[in-house]
Design a protein around this motif. Structure first.
Motif, PDB file in Angstrom:
ATOM      1  N   ARG A 116       0.819  -1.218   0.000  1.00 54.63           N
ATOM      2  CA  ARG A 116       0.000   0.000   0.000  1.00 54.63           C
ATOM      3  C   ARG A 116       0.846   1.258   0.000  1.00 54.63           C
ATOM      4  O   ARG A 116       0.319   2.346   0.183  1.00 54.63           O
ATOM      5  N   ALA A 117       2.155   1.135  -0.145  1.00 55.97           N
ATOM      6  CA  ALA A 117       3.100   2.246  -0.214  1.00 55.97           C
ATOM      7  C   ALA A 117       3.460   2.775   1.175  1.00 55.97           C
ATOM      8  O   ALA A 117       2.607   2.975   2.025  1.00 55.97           O
ATOM      9  N   VAL A 118       4.750   2.959   1.375  1.00 55.20           N
ATOM     10  CA  VAL A 118       5.246   3.602   2.595  1.00 55.20           C
ATOM     11  C   VAL A 118       5.709   4.998   2.208  1.00 55.20           C
ATOM     12  O   VAL A 118       6.502   5.172   1.288  1.00 55.20           O
ATOM     13  N   ILE A 119       5.169   5.998   2.874  1.00 55.48           N
ATOM     14  CA  ILE A 119       5.420   7.397   2.515  1.00 55.48           C
ATOM     15  C   ILE A 119       6.168   8.106   3.632  1.00 55.48           C
ATOM     16  O   ILE A 119       5.626   8.296   4.725  1.00 55.48           O
ATOM     17  N   ASP A 120       7.405   8.486   3.361  1.00 58.19           N
ATOM     18  CA  ASP A 120       8.173   9.284   4.319  1.00 58.19           C
ATOM     19  C   ASP A 120       7.927  10.749   3.995  1.00 58.19           C
ATOM     20  O   ASP A 120       8.256  11.212   2.904  1.00 58.19           O
ATOM     21  N   LEU A 121       7.368  11.479   4.956  1.00 54.53           N
ATOM     22  CA  LEU A 121       7.030  12.871   4.689  1.00 54.53           C
ATOM     23  C   LEU A 121       8.217  13.784   4.978  1.00 54.53           C
ATOM     24  O   LEU A 121       8.935  13.598   5.963  1.00 54.53           O
ATOM     25  N   ALA A 122       8.409  14.763   4.099  1.00 48.26           N
ATOM     26  CA  ALA A 122       9.428  15.784   4.328  1.00 48.26           C
ATOM     27  C   ALA A 122       8.769  16.948   5.056  1.00 48.26           C
ATOM     28  O   ALA A 122       7.679  17.380   4.688  1.00 48.26           O
ATOM     29  N   LEU A 123       9.418  17.450   6.099  1.00 46.07           N
ATOM     30  CA  LEU A 123       8.804  18.495   6.922  1.00 46.07           C
ATOM     31  C   LEU A 123       9.548  19.825   6.844  1.00 46.07           C
ATOM     32  O   LEU A 123       9.307  20.729   7.635  1.00 46.07           O
ATOM     33  N   SER A 124      10.505  19.919   5.920  1.00 47.59           N
ATOM     34  CA  SER A 124      11.169  21.203   5.724  1.00 47.59           C
ATOM     35  C   SER A 124      11.835  21.160   4.353  1.00 47.59           C
ATOM     36  O   SER A 124      11.927  20.102   3.731  1.00 47.59           O
ATOM     37  N   ASP A 125      12.335  22.311   3.894  1.00 46.61           N
ATOM     38  CA  ASP A 125      13.033  22.329   2.607  1.00 46.61           C
ATOM     39  C   ASP A 125      14.302  21.487   2.676  1.00 46.61           C
ATOM     40  O   ASP A 125      14.776  20.984   1.673  1.00 46.61           O
ATOM     41  N   ASP A 126      14.875  21.347   3.887  1.00 40.29           N
ATOM     42  CA  ASP A 126      16.096  20.546   4.026  1.00 40.29           C
ATOM     43  C   ASP A 126      15.819  19.055   4.026  1.00 40.29           C
ATOM     44  O   ASP A 126      16.697  18.257   3.725  1.00 40.29           O
ATOM     45  N   ASP A 127      14.606  18.668   4.409  1.00 41.34           N
ATOM     46  CA  ASP A 127      14.258  17.250   4.425  1.00 41.34           C
ATOM     47  C   ASP A 127      14.231  16.669   3.011  1.00 41.34           C
ATOM     48  O   ASP A 127      14.594  15.515   2.807  1.00 41.34           O
ATOM     49  N   LEU A 128      13.774  17.469   2.040  1.00 42.14           N
ATOM     50  CA  LEU A 128      13.578  16.940   0.688  1.00 42.14           C
ATOM     51  C   LEU A 128      14.875  16.446   0.052  1.00 42.14           C
ATOM     52  O   LEU A 128      14.916  15.326  -0.468  1.00 42.14           O
ATOM     53  N   PRO A 129      15.971  17.243   0.086  1.00 46.35           N
ATOM     54  CA  PRO A 129      17.213  16.712  -0.487  1.00 46.35           C
ATOM     55  C   PRO A 129      17.702  15.466   0.237  1.00 46.35           C
ATOM     56  O   PRO A 129      18.258  14.566  -0.402  1.00 46.35           O
ATOM     57  N   ALA A 130      17.466  15.376   1.555  1.00 44.94           N
ATOM     58  CA  ALA A 130      17.886  14.183   2.295  1.00 44.94           C
ATOM     59  C   ALA A 130      17.094  12.968   1.813  1.00 44.94           C
ATOM     60  O   ALA A 130      17.646  11.883   1.613  1.00 44.94           O
ATOM     61  N   LEU A 131      15.790  13.176   1.608  1.00 43.51           N
ATOM     62  CA  LEU A 131      14.969  12.069   1.108  1.00 43.51           C
ATOM     63  C   LEU A 131      15.354  11.737  -0.341  1.00 43.51           C
ATOM     64  O   LEU A 131      15.370  10.574  -0.737  1.00 43.51           O
ATOM     65  N   ALA A 132      15.664  12.762  -1.126  1.00 39.53           N
ATOM     66  CA  ALA A 132      16.066  12.535  -2.520  1.00 39.53           C
ATOM     67  C   ALA A 132      17.344  11.707  -2.560  1.00 39.53           C
ATOM     68  O   ALA A 132      17.493  10.794  -3.377  1.00 39.53           O
ATOM     69  N   ARG A 133      18.262  12.006  -1.666  1.00 43.63           N
ATOM     70  CA  ARG A 133      19.522  11.267  -1.615  1.00 43.63           C
ATOM     71  C   ARG A 133      19.248   9.791  -1.303  1.00 43.63           C
ATOM     72  O   ARG A 133      19.790   8.897  -1.937  1.00 43.63           O
ATOM     73  N   ARG A 134      18.377   9.561  -0.320  1.00 42.51           N
ATOM     74  CA  ARG A 134      18.051   8.181   0.036  1.00 42.51           C
ATOM     75  C   ARG A 134      17.355   7.481  -1.134  1.00 42.51           C
ATOM     76  O   ARG A 134      17.686   6.353  -1.481  1.00 42.51           O
ATOM     77  N   GLY A 135      16.408   8.193  -1.755  1.00 39.84           N
ATOM     78  CA  GLY A 135      15.704   7.612  -2.905  1.00 39.84           C
ATOM     79  C   GLY A 135      16.652   7.295  -4.045  1.00 39.84           C
ATOM     80  O   GLY A 135      16.558   6.236  -4.673  1.00 39.84           O
ATOM     81  N   ASN A 136      17.599   8.195  -4.310  1.00 44.15           N
ATOM     82  CA  ASN A 136      18.558   7.944  -5.397  1.00 44.15           C
ATOM     83  C   ASN A 136      19.432   6.736  -5.093  1.00 44.15           C
ATOM     84  O   ASN A 136      19.733   5.931  -5.984  1.00 44.15           O
ATOM     85  N   ALA A 137      19.849   6.615  -3.817  1.00 42.17           N
ATOM     86  CA  ALA A 137      20.656   5.457  -3.432  1.00 42.17           C
ATOM     87  C   ALA A 137      19.870   4.178  -3.671  1.00 42.17           C
ATOM     88  O   ALA A 137      20.402   3.174  -4.157  1.00 42.17           O
ATOM     89  N   MET A 138      18.593   4.211  -3.348  1.00 40.38           N
ATOM     90  CA  MET A 138      17.752   3.031  -3.558  1.00 40.38           C
ATOM     91  C   MET A 138      17.615   2.722  -5.043  1.00 40.38           C
ATOM     92  O   MET A 138      17.746   1.572  -5.475  1.00 40.38           O
ATOM     93  N   ARG A 139      17.367   3.762  -5.855  1.00 48.21           N
ATOM     94  CA  ARG A 139      17.144   3.538  -7.296  1.00 48.21           C
ATOM     95  C   ARG A 139      18.400   2.988  -7.967  1.00 48.21           C
ATOM     96  O   ARG A 139      18.309   2.167  -8.884  1.00 48.21           O
ATOM     97  N   LEU A 140      19.583   3.443  -7.485  1.00 51.13           N
ATOM     98  CA  LEU A 140      20.829   2.899  -8.042  1.00 51.13           C
ATOM     99  C   LEU A 140      20.952   1.404  -7.757  1.00 51.13           C
ATOM    100  O   LEU A 140      21.636   0.673  -8.462  1.00 51.13           O
ATOM    101  N   ALA A 141      20.269   0.956  -6.697  1.00 53.70           N
ATOM    102  CA  ALA A 141      20.309  -0.464  -6.344  1.00 53.70           C
ATOM    103  C   ALA A 141      19.127  -1.219  -6.957  1.00 53.70           C
ATOM    104  O   ALA A 141      18.905  -2.378  -6.650  1.00 53.70           O
ATOM    105  N   GLY A 142      18.362  -0.529  -7.799  1.00 58.83           N
ATOM    106  CA  GLY A 142      17.238  -1.188  -8.458  1.00 58.83           C
ATOM    107  C   GLY A 142      15.993  -1.310  -7.594  1.00 58.83           C
ATOM    108  O   GLY A 142      15.125  -2.132  -7.848  1.00 58.83           O
ATOM    109  N   ILE A 143      15.916  -0.481  -6.548  1.00 59.26           N
ATOM    110  CA  ILE A 143      14.762  -0.518  -5.650  1.00 59.26           C
ATOM    111  C   ILE A 143      13.841   0.649  -5.972  1.00 59.26           C
ATOM    112  O   ILE A 143      14.308   1.751  -6.253  1.00 59.26           O
ATOM    113  N   ASP A 144      12.527   0.414  -5.928  1.00 60.05           N
ATOM    114  CA  ASP A 144      11.610   1.479  -6.330  1.00 60.05           C
ATOM    115  C   ASP A 144      11.556   2.590  -5.288  1.00 60.05           C
ATOM    116  O   ASP A 144      11.449   2.334  -4.086  1.00 60.05           O
ATOM    117  N   ALA A 145      11.665   3.816  -5.763  1.00 59.71           N
ATOM    118  CA  ALA A 145      11.536   4.988  -4.897  1.00 59.71           C
ATOM    119  C   ALA A 145      11.119   6.154  -5.767  1.00 59.71           C
ATOM    120  O   ALA A 145      11.585   6.285  -6.898  1.00 59.71           O
TER     121      ALA A 145
END
Lengths: 421, 94
Positions: A116-145
C-alpha cells in the motif's frame, strides 16, 4: 500438511467445516537435536523453516520460553519496506521485500501482504534533499523509490490534506510503492505451520537458561525442563539477547529499550497507505490502518533501558498528539489498546547475525525496532550461515566484529546512542 | 503455559530524584547511555560500544535536561523499573 486451496476450502465446506488440522504439531521435548533454535518468533521460525527446506541439518528443535509468536513478532506495527540509505541495509531489506511479495505462495498461507506504499514525509526544505539522496541510493540499487512534490503528494494521499498549515509544514515525500503491511500473526503461524510440516519440532513453555560447552564447543542448552543436547544452537531471542550474552560470558554492543504501539477503535477505510512523519526533537509517528479498520501507530522508543514490556504514559501521549497533528480528523477516535515490545538496540542500529563465542553457536538478533520486515531474508541467510558455516554476502556486514574494526552501519547517524532522538 | 501477568510487575518508573532538584517527572530527564560492566577491561572499543548485560542492574548516565542540567549516575533495575540509587556524576568509580 494439508495444503490450503480453493478446492480444500470447498471440500471442508461440504463437510460442515470439519477436517481442518492444527497449524503445527505439538511435540514432546527430546534429549537432543542436531540444531536447537532458541525462540519461536519470526526470526527463529523462519530460520528453522529455511534450515529444514533448503539444507540438510538433521533434526531441528525450536525451543520457546512462552508461546509461539508471543514476543515482538506479535507486537510490531506490521510495516515492511526496504527504503534504506546504506547499501548493506537496502540490499538486505530488498531481499526481504522480494520474499514478502511471494511469501503467501511459499508458505501456502495467506500472510496478507499489502503493498500500500510507505510514505516518508518531508517536513522542511532541508528534508527533501535528504529524502532525494536516500531515494537515489535506492534507485541505483534497483529498488523502487519516487520523490513527490506537494502537488503529487496531494494526489497520492488526498486525505492527508498536505497543505493544511502545521507547525512543521509538509513539503513533499519519498514513496516506496512496494512497501506496505503484512499481517504479523499470520507470518508467525504460516512459518510455524510450514516448518512443522517439514519436520521441525516446536516446543513451547521451555525456557533456555544456559549453554553447556566442552572442548571449545557448545554441547547443549540448559532449559527450564532439563538439559537438551544440541549439535548447533541458534539464538533468535529478540529483546533478550543481553541475557544470551550473559549466558555465554560475552558483552554485547546493545541496550534493551521499550517501544510502544497503540491501535484505535475500528473505523471505515480512511488511510490506504503507511505514513511516516518524523519531526526531530518534537515527535515521530508511523501510522497505517489495519484490515479491521483500527489505526495502528507507533513512535519513538520510551527512551531508557527496560525489559518490563510496560510503556510510559508520556510516550503514548506524545504518539497520540503527533498522530492528531498529522491527521486532525482522527482526534475523536478512542484508543482501543496499547502495548510495548522489548527491543535490542545495537550501537549502530543494524542487526547482529554471526557466530557467538563458539563455532557452533549462532546469533540472529539486535534487530532494534526494525526486525519484522527483515524476517524472510534473515531466516534464509541465517539458515545458510548455520548450515554451511559461511555467511552469505547479504549478511557479511552484520558481523559482530564490525564495531571493533570500525565498519559500523549507522543508518541514522546518531553514533552509539540508540535511544537518542 | 507461562502467561505474563502485568500486575506482577512493580510498575514502570515515574520519577527520578535529582540530588539538586528533588523528585521530578521522568520526562525532565534524558537518558544518555548504560555503562559497560565494571570488571570489563576498558579498551576504547569497549568503552564506546559495549554495554552492561545484567538483567536486573543497569548503571546509567542521565542528564536533568529540563532542570538543573546536572549529569547523574543512576543505578536501576531494568526488569522492574525500580530506581536503586541516583547521585551526581563525579570522577569517582560508578
Amino acid at each position: 500438511m494439508r495444503r490450503y486451496s480453493a478446492l480444500a476450502l470447498l471440500r471442508a465446506g461440504l463437510r460442515g467445516g470439519r477436517g481442518w488440522q492444527p497449524l503445527w504439531q505439538r511435540q514432546p521435548l527430546r534429549d537432543g537435536y542436531d540444531v536447537v533454535v532458541v525462540g519461536a518468533g519470526g526470526h527463529g521460525l523462519a530460520t528453522a523453516f529455511h534450515l529444514a527446506r533448503d539444507h540438510r541439518v538433521g533434526r531441528i528443535g525450536v525451543l520457546e520460553k512462552r508461546l509461539v509468536g508471543y514476543g515482538n513478532v506479535g507486537r510490531n506495527t506490521t510495516i515492511v519496506r526496504s527504503n534504506y540509505l546504506l547499501p548493506e541495509n537496502h540490499y538486505f531489506y530488498e531481499d526481504a521485500l522480494r520474499r514478502w511479495e511471494t511469501l503467501a505462495r511459499d508458505l501456502n498461507y495467506n500472510v496478507m501482504y499489502s503493498p500500500r506504499a510507505v510514505i516518508d514525509l518531508a517536513l522542511s526544505d532541508d528534508d527533501l534533499p535528504a529524502l532525494a539522496r536516500r531515494g537515489n541510493a535506492m534507485r541505483l540499487a534497483g529498488i523502487d523509490a519516487e520523490l513527490l512534490d506537494l502537488a503529487a503528494l496531494e494526489r497520492f494521499v488526498p486525505q492527508l490534506d498536505a497543505r493544511r498549515p502545521r507547525r512543521f509544514p509538509i513539503t513533499g515525500a519519498l514513496v516506496q510503492r512496494r512497501g506496505g503491511t503484512v499481517r504479523h500473526d499470520a507470518v508467525v503461524w504460516g512459518y510455524a505451520r510450514a516448518a512443522s510440516a517439514l519436520g521441525v519440532e516446536i516446543i513451547e513453555d521451555c525456557e533456555v537458561t544456559g549453554v553447556r560447552a566442552a572442548a571449545g564447543a557448545a554441547t547443549g542448552v540448559e532449559t527450564s525442563r532439563g538439559y537438551v543436547r544440541a549439535g548447533r544452537i541458534v539464538f533468535a531471542t529478540a529483546g533478550h539477547t543481553a541475557a544470551v550474552g550473559a549466558m555465554l560470558g560475552v558483552a554485547l554492543p546493545l541496550e534493551t529499550h521499550l517501544l510502544q504501539a497503540l491501535v484505535t477503535e475500528p473505523v471505515k477505510p480512511l488511510l490506504d497507505t503507511v505514513l511516516v512523519y518524523v519531526a526531530p526533537g518534537h515527535g515521530e509517528i508511523y501510522i497505517s490502518q489495519s484490515d479491521r479498520g483500527g489505526l495502528v501507530m507507533g513512535g519513538h522508543l520510551d527512551g531508557y533501558p527496560s525489559s518490563t514490556q510496560e510503556g510510559q504514559w508520556f510516550r503514548l501521549e506524545d504518539v497520540a498528539q503527533t498522530a492528531v497533528e498529522l491527521l486532525p480528523r482522527i482526534g475523536g477516535l478512542r484508543v482501543l489498546r496499547q502495548w510495548a515490545g522489548v527491543n535490542d538496540m545495537t550501537m549502530d542500529g543494524s542487526p547482529l547475525i554471526d557466530r557467538l563465542r563458539y563455532d557452533n553457536v549462532f546469533l540472529n538478533a539486535g534487530w532494534c525496532y526494525g526486525g519484522f520486515k527483515a524476517i524472510p531474508a534473515s531466516g534464509a541467510a541465517c539458515a545458510r550461515l548455520v548450515a554451511t558455516g559461511t555467511a552469505p554476502d547479504l549478511i557479511q556486514a552484520y558481523r559482530l566484529s564490525r564495531f571493533a574494526s570500525g565498519h559500523v552501519l549507522d543508518e541514522p547517524g546518531y553514533g552509539p546512542y540508540p535511544a537518542r532522538q | 503455559m507461562t502467561t505474563p501477568a502485568s500486575h506482577e510487575m512493580p510498575g514502570a518508573m515515574k520519577r527520578l530524584s535529582c540530588p539538586f532538584c528533588g523528585p521530578r517527572e521522568l520526562h525532565e530527564f534524558r537518558f544518555h547511555k548504560t555503562l559497560p560492566s565494571a570488571d570489563a577491561p576498558a579498551s576504547v572499543f569497549q568503552r564506546v560500544y559495549e554495554r552492561s548485560a545484567e538483567r536486573t542492574l543497569s548503571i546509567e548516565h542521565w542528564q536533568h535536561l529540563g532542570g538543573c542540567r546536572g549529569w547523574l549516575l543512576v543505578r536501576r533495575d531494568p526488569s522492574s523499573g525500580a530506581v536503586l540509587a541516583v547521585r551526581l556524576l563525579d570522577g569517582a568509580a560508578p
